[in-house]
Structure formats: structure tokens, C-alpha cells
Design a protein around this motif. Sequence first.
Motif, PDB file in Angstrom:
ATOM      1  N   ALA A  99       0.827  -1.212   0.000  1.00 58.17           N
ATOM      2  CA  ALA A  99       0.000   0.000   0.000  1.00 58.17           C
ATOM      3  C   ALA A  99       0.858   1.257   0.000  1.00 58.17           C
ATOM      4  CB  ALA A  99      -0.936  -0.008   1.205  1.00 58.17           C
ATOM      5  N   GLY A 100       1.979   1.218   0.762  1.00 63.28           N
ATOM      6  CA  GLY A 100       2.855   2.384   0.801  1.00 63.28           C
ATOM      7  C   GLY A 100       3.514   2.645  -0.539  1.00 63.28           C
ATOM      8  N   VAL A 101       4.009   1.576  -1.182  1.00 62.19           N
ATOM      9  CA  VAL A 101       4.623   1.738  -2.498  1.00 62.19           C
ATOM     10  C   VAL A 101       3.586   2.172  -3.522  1.00 62.19           C
ATOM     11  CG1 VAL A 101       5.844   0.542  -4.361  1.00 62.19           C
ATOM     12  CG2 VAL A 101       6.431   0.065  -1.979  1.00 62.19           C
ATOM     13  N   GLU A 102       2.394   1.597  -3.431  1.00 59.82           N
ATOM     14  CA  GLU A 102       1.314   1.934  -4.356  1.00 59.82           C
ATOM     15  C   GLU A 102       0.984   3.424  -4.284  1.00 59.82           C
ATOM     16  OE1 GLU A 102      -3.155   0.253  -5.419  1.00 59.82           O
ATOM     17  OE2 GLU A 102      -2.227  -0.197  -3.487  1.00 59.82           O
ATOM     18  N   LYS A 103       0.907   3.961  -3.064  1.00 63.35           N
ATOM     19  CA  LYS A 103       0.610   5.386  -2.902  1.00 63.35           C
ATOM     20  C   LYS A 103       1.712   6.240  -3.508  1.00 63.35           C
ATOM     21  CE  LYS A 103      -0.326   8.915   0.604  1.00 63.35           C
ATOM     22  NZ  LYS A 103      -1.298   9.605  -0.265  1.00 63.35           N
ATOM     23  N   LEU A 104       2.965   5.806  -3.294  1.00 57.10           N
ATOM     24  CA  LEU A 104       4.102   6.572  -3.810  1.00 57.10           C
ATOM     25  C   LEU A 104       4.082   6.627  -5.332  1.00 57.10           C
ATOM     26  CD1 LEU A 104       6.789   8.043  -3.267  1.00 57.10           C
ATOM     27  CD2 LEU A 104       7.922   5.810  -3.338  1.00 57.10           C
ATOM     28  N   VAL A 105       3.884   5.474  -5.991  1.00 57.28           N
ATOM     29  CA  VAL A 105       3.926   5.458  -7.457  1.00 57.28           C
ATOM     30  C   VAL A 105       2.684   6.121  -8.052  1.00 57.28           C
ATOM     31  CG1 VAL A 105       5.388   3.407  -7.526  1.00 57.28           C
ATOM     32  CG2 VAL A 105       2.912   3.145  -7.621  1.00 57.28           C
ATOM     33  N   THR A 106       1.559   6.081  -7.308  1.00 61.70           N
ATOM     34  CA  THR A 106       0.349   6.762  -7.793  1.00 61.70           C
ATOM     35  C   THR A 106       0.539   8.265  -7.754  1.00 61.70           C
ATOM     36  OG1 THR A 106      -1.058   4.942  -7.042  1.00 61.70           O
ATOM     37  CG2 THR A 106      -2.126   7.051  -7.439  1.00 61.70           C
ATOM     38  N   ASP A 107       1.117   8.754  -6.648  1.00 63.76           N
ATOM     39  CA  ASP A 107       1.342  10.197  -6.515  1.00 63.76           C
ATOM     40  C   ASP A 107       2.312  10.718  -7.575  1.00 63.76           C
ATOM     41  OD1 ASP A 107      -0.379  10.200  -4.389  1.00 63.76           O
ATOM     42  OD2 ASP A 107       1.196  10.225  -2.846  1.00 63.76           O
ATOM     43  N   THR A 108       3.272   9.862  -7.984  1.00 65.65           N
ATOM     44  CA  THR A 108       4.266  10.295  -8.976  1.00 65.65           C
ATOM     45  C   THR A 108       3.896   9.863 -10.392  1.00 65.65           C
ATOM     46  OG1 THR A 108       5.561   8.280  -8.569  1.00 65.65           O
ATOM     47  CG2 THR A 108       6.121  10.239  -7.264  1.00 65.65           C
ATOM     48  N   ASN A 109       2.748   9.165 -10.513  1.00 69.13           N
ATOM     49  CA  ASN A 109       2.269   8.704 -11.827  1.00 69.13           C
ATOM     50  C   ASN A 109       3.332   7.882 -12.545  1.00 69.13           C
ATOM     51  OD1 ASN A 109       0.292   8.440 -13.758  1.00 69.13           O
ATOM     52  ND2 ASN A 109       0.945  10.262 -14.896  1.00 69.13           N
ATOM     53  N   ASN A 110       3.948   6.964 -11.805  1.00 67.52           N
ATOM     54  CA  ASN A 110       5.033   6.144 -12.333  1.00 67.52           C
ATOM     55  C   ASN A 110       4.453   4.842 -12.881  1.00 67.52           C
ATOM     56  OD1 ASN A 110       7.222   4.283 -12.572  1.00 67.52           O
ATOM     57  ND2 ASN A 110       8.452   5.597 -11.229  1.00 67.52           N
ATOM     58  N   ALA A 111       4.385   4.704 -14.224  1.00 66.45           N
ATOM     59  CA  ALA A 111       3.777   3.524 -14.851  1.00 66.45           C
ATOM     60  C   ALA A 111       4.571   2.256 -14.540  1.00 66.45           C
ATOM     61  CB  ALA A 111       3.668   3.728 -16.357  1.00 66.45           C
ATOM     62  N   ALA A 112       5.902   2.343 -14.609  1.00 63.03           N
ATOM     63  CA  ALA A 112       6.730   1.165 -14.326  1.00 63.03           C
ATOM     64  C   ALA A 112       6.543   0.716 -12.883  1.00 63.03           C
ATOM     65  CB  ALA A 112       8.200   1.481 -14.595  1.00 63.03           C
ATOM     66  N   GLY A 113       6.418   1.698 -11.992  1.00 64.61           N
ATOM     67  CA  GLY A 113       6.192   1.368 -10.589  1.00 64.61           C
ATOM     68  C   GLY A 113       4.876   0.661 -10.372  1.00 64.61           C
ATOM     69  N   MET A 114       3.821   1.072 -11.084  1.00 66.95           N
ATOM     70  CA  MET A 114       2.516   0.439 -10.955  1.00 66.95           C
ATOM     71  C   MET A 114       2.556  -1.011 -11.424  1.00 66.95           C
ATOM     72  SD  MET A 114       0.413   2.284  -9.390  1.00 66.95           S
ATOM     73  CE  MET A 114      -0.947   1.141  -9.647  1.00 66.95           C
ATOM     74  N   GLU A 115       3.327  -1.275 -12.480  1.00 69.96           N
ATOM     75  CA  GLU A 115       3.461  -2.653 -12.943  1.00 69.96           C
ATOM     76  C   GLU A 115       4.143  -3.524 -11.887  1.00 69.96           C
ATOM     77  OE1 GLU A 115       2.330  -4.303 -15.625  1.00 69.96           O
ATOM     78  OE2 GLU A 115       1.179  -2.456 -15.969  1.00 69.96           O
ATOM     79  N   ALA A 116       5.156  -2.937 -11.237  1.00 70.29           N
ATOM     80  CA  ALA A 116       5.847  -3.683 -10.173  1.00 70.29           C
ATOM     81  C   ALA A 116       4.892  -3.954  -9.008  1.00 70.29           C
ATOM     82  CB  ALA A 116       7.058  -2.890  -9.692  1.00 70.29           C
ATOM     83  N   VAL A 117       4.067  -2.961  -8.679  1.00 68.53           N
ATOM     84  CA  VAL A 117       3.093  -3.147  -7.602  1.00 68.53           C
ATOM     85  C   VAL A 117       2.135  -4.286  -7.928  1.00 68.53           C
ATOM     86  CG1 VAL A 117       1.091  -2.103  -6.464  1.00 68.53           C
ATOM     87  CG2 VAL A 117       3.207  -0.799  -6.692  1.00 68.53           C
ATOM     88  N   LYS A 118       1.671  -4.361  -9.171  1.00 68.91           N
ATOM     89  CA  LYS A 118       0.751  -5.424  -9.576  1.00 68.91           C
ATOM     90  C   LYS A 118       1.398  -6.806  -9.413  1.00 68.91           C
ATOM     91  CE  LYS A 118      -1.949  -2.648 -12.831  1.00 68.91           C
ATOM     92  NZ  LYS A 118      -2.317  -2.424 -14.259  1.00 68.91           N
ATOM     93  N   LYS A 119       2.686  -6.892  -9.726  1.00 76.35           N
ATOM     94  CA  LYS A 119       3.379  -8.168  -9.564  1.00 76.35           C
ATOM     95  C   LYS A 119       3.435  -8.571  -8.091  1.00 76.35           C
ATOM     96  CE  LYS A 119       6.310  -7.791 -13.682  1.00 76.35           C
ATOM     97  NZ  LYS A 119       7.702  -7.673 -14.175  1.00 76.35           N
ATOM     98  N   TYR A 120       3.728  -7.587  -7.223  1.00 76.92           N
ATOM     99  CA  TYR A 120       3.763  -7.894  -5.794  1.00 76.92           C
ATOM    100  C   TYR A 120       2.374  -8.263  -5.271  1.00 76.92           C
ATOM    101  CZ  TYR A 120       8.615  -6.405  -5.280  1.00 76.92           C
ATOM    102  OH  TYR A 120       9.979  -6.328  -5.362  1.00 76.92           O
ATOM    103  N   GLN A 121       1.346  -7.621  -5.791  1.00 70.03           N
ATOM    104  CA  GLN A 121      -0.019  -7.967  -5.385  1.00 70.03           C
ATOM    105  C   GLN A 121      -0.354  -9.404  -5.773  1.00 70.03           C
ATOM    106  OE1 GLN A 121      -2.172  -4.804  -7.309  1.00 70.03           O
ATOM    107  NE2 GLN A 121      -2.225  -3.524  -5.479  1.00 70.03           N
ATOM    108  N   GLN A 122       0.122  -9.831  -6.956  1.00 63.86           N
ATOM    109  CA  GLN A 122      -0.119 -11.199  -7.394  1.00 63.86           C
ATOM    110  C   GLN A 122       0.609 -12.194  -6.490  1.00 63.86           C
ATOM    111  OE1 GLN A 122      -2.325 -12.132  -9.697  1.00 63.86           O
ATOM    112  NE2 GLN A 122      -1.869 -14.240  -9.095  1.00 63.86           N
ATOM    113  N   ARG A 123       1.835 -11.851  -6.120  1.00 57.24           N
ATOM    114  CA  ARG A 123       2.584 -12.720  -5.209  1.00 57.24           C
ATOM    115  C   ARG A 123       1.896 -12.798  -3.843  1.00 57.24           C
ATOM    116  NH1 ARG A 123       8.862 -10.771  -6.319  1.00 57.24           N
ATOM    117  NH2 ARG A 123       8.943 -11.391  -8.538  1.00 57.24           N
ATOM    118  N   ARG A 124       1.335 -11.676  -3.425  1.00 60.04           N
ATOM    119  CA  ARG A 124       0.606 -11.646  -2.146  1.00 60.04           C
ATOM    120  C   ARG A 124      -0.604 -12.584  -2.195  1.00 60.04           C
ATOM    121  NH1 ARG A 124      -2.599 -12.010   1.187  1.00 60.04           N
ATOM    122  NH2 ARG A 124      -3.223 -10.568   2.846  1.00 60.04           N
TER     123      ARG A 124
END
Length: 480
Positions: free
Chosen positions: A201-226
Amino acid sequence: MLNKEPVPPLLVSVQVAGAPQQNFRFTGPFRIGRTDDCDVCVKSEFVSRSHVKVDFENGRWVARDLGSSNGVYLNGERVPQVDIASASTFRLGIEGPTVRLESSPADPAPSPAATVDKYVERYFTATAGAPAGEHTMLVRRAFQQIQTKQKRRYTNVIAALGIAVIAVAGYAFYVHLQFGKQRALAESIFYSMKSVDLDIAGVEKLVTDTNNAAGMEAVKKYQQRRKEMEKNYDQFLSSLRTYDPKMSQEDRLILRVARIFGECELNMPGGFVDEVHTYIRKWQSSARYKRAIQLAHDKGYTQRITQEFLARDLPPQFFYLGMQESDFDPFISGPMTHKGIAKGMWQFIPETAVKYGMKVGPLLDLRRPDPGDDRHHWEIETTAASRYIKDLYSTDAQASGLLVIASYNWGEDRVIKLIRSLPMNPRERNFWKLLAAYRGKIPQETYDYVYYIFSAAVIGENPRIFGFDFDNPLGQLEQK
């Protein structure tokens, strides 16, 4: 000495739709219910765990409702008890199984002249030294020899059983220790997953605030692992047999919803399940639940609200928070408070509305709809509510859905201050810990608020077993 009046046997017939008729015969008290420990076990969604008790009182049979949710119905009307004169038929629940009770004539008393007791008295229990014939004495001596042999045999058998009991007890103690270790391990895994939730959630907020597309993809991968972690955790719980096989379907749903809201089902306090049942009965006693669900469905609120929460990786069951706040009325206004008037489906006060990007209208100090106020635009306010809940979830509430709900109700003034006094980790900061530390300080309004929303979510998982005539309003969006 007065002879007791014989109890007439009671013939019991139970008919469940689509199943063979069950027949019983009783001469003493018995219970009818859904659980296996009832004398008459009826597996039906309309039957409570312990539904009816039948007893013989003052010369007649009486069937009493044990405070069941679905009730006892005689001739279409709910009644607290049924007096059985000769025969009576009633239902368990208004559309549930039919029960017929029919009193038959009492069994005739045995003739005292023909009982075996007198022979036992004569040959085996007569007073020592009493006069007896040669035949009687021979029978008594033979019986004494048999007793002596049996005592020796029983002594050996009891000794062997004693050794077996000790061995079994030792093994059971070993299994208990192992189970305790596995249970502790399961708890550790659960709270580790909650920590991962917070990190994501913390990383997700950070990449959302910065509109980082690559970061959002990484977040999705971690969500899948979760999600994979959770599947493994579920398999581990299955091996531990977390759910008692005799547990009712309703109680299983309570554990399921606790898990959905981020509380560990292995660590729930005593009394919680019973308290949830109390609030379920409150929902059942009024038309409010069905009316609000129907309104949300007809207006198209349900899908939009649940999709908003799912998009933020939150349980869609936060849908019921909106129901508790407003019954899904987007034009409702709350009472005046020192923070202003809360408005809209999600009841935002002006300060929080502005914080989450909404425009408050010129009628903010009046308890009436305001076309210029974004809080009356339910889609705008729903987005703001999901953002607010996500922020609470990933910070003060430490991924505890029930702490989120408590904070939403009295966050700024009271509850968040109490929550922040707890250690900042998911194991120590959850709803159970808050209740244990501050039950006397938590406003009753907040306590009721949490239980109303939680119990509404439990009902929503399977409304029909709680007496409602519709299916899960979240449909295919239900969390698996």
C-alpha cells in the motif's frame, strides 16, 4: 407412596421439502435443531442450531421456541410455544420444514408379579444369614465363583486399558503441542501477510502520486505474489482444521468475513461471534437491510461502489459502510456538529470533503440538498470515500478493516487517538487489541457502528440462510 402418572409417548414426524420423512418416538424431553447434538437433527437453512425444546409438563406435551431466528409458525402465525393436546402440526420458519407431534396412549406398566427383580433379590442380593433352601444356596455359591473369576479378568483388562490410556494421553499431549506450534506459525504467517499489505500500500501510494507507470506494474506483480501467499496460507489452515466440523454455516461466515476485513480468525476473542449474532438479529428485525440493498441495485450503486474498492485493492465489503452511513441515500444530511454537517451517501464533513478534492456548496450549513455540493454527487463522493478508506487502511489502521470502520466513524475526534497509542504493527494494532485496551473509552455509537457493518457483511455473504429472499448483492465480486 403415589405412583407417577405414565408419560404418553410422543410420535414425531419431520418433513423437509424434497427429502424423505423422518419419524421418531419419545417418552422424555428432547430438542429439535440443525446441529448434530440435537435429538431431532433437521438439516435445513430455516432451522436454527437449537430451535425447539419439547417437554411433558402438567399432563401434556409442550413445544417451545428456544429464541430461534426463524421462529415457530402455527397456522401461519409465529408463536412462542405449541401445546399438544392430541396432535399438532407446525413449521420451523415460515417456509421451513413441517413438524407433526402426536401423543399416543401411555405404555402399560409392567406387572410386578412377573418382574425379574424378585429373582435377582432372591438369589443374588438377599440379606446374609437369611433362611434359604438347598437349591437357592447352590445358585448363590455358583454366582460367587463366577464373580471371583470375573473380578480377576476385569483387573487384567483394566490394567491393560490403563496402559493404553496413558499411551493415548501422551500421544494426544504431543499432538496438542504440535498443533499449538502450527497454530502459532499460522498466526505469524497471517501477520506477515498484513505487513506485506502495508508495504504494498505504501509503495502503491508513492507510485500513484508520482504517476510512475513502471512502478505500478511492479506493484501489480507484488499484489499477485501476495495472493499466492494467501492461497498457501489457506491450504495450511485447511491442514490445521481451523473450522470445527460441527460449526454452523452462520459461524463459518463470521470467521470468513473477519478474515476478509483483515482480522486473524485464529485470534478472535471469546464472545465476538455471539455479539455478531446479536446485531444480525437486529438487521433481521427490520425492513431496512432489504430496502437499502434494493435501492443500491435499482440505482446502479452496487457495481460502481464495489469496483471502486476493488480498484484500490480493498475488500468490496466496505460497500456496507455506505449502507450504514446513509442507506445509500445520496441527498441525506446529518446533524450539525462542531465539524459542520456531514452530507451525502458517505457522510463527509466539509473539512474531509475538501481534503479529498470535493467542492462544498453554499448550503454547507443547512441540512438540505445542495446542487453545488460534490458530496451529493454519489460517484464523486464514492471515489473520495475509497481514497479516504485506503489512506486509513495503509496508515493508522495497519491493514485492519475493522479499525478502518471505527476510524471512519469517530476518527478525527476520538478513535484515531486511541489507535495511535497501540504499537504500530498489524499483530498489536487490530480491533481486538483496541477493544481489550479501551472498551470503556470507545463511544457506544462507534461500537455499534462497527458491529452493524460487520454483521451486514456477514448477512451479505449468503442472505438466504439469514431469512432474506435475495442472493449475495456483491455477486461475482465477492472475495474468494
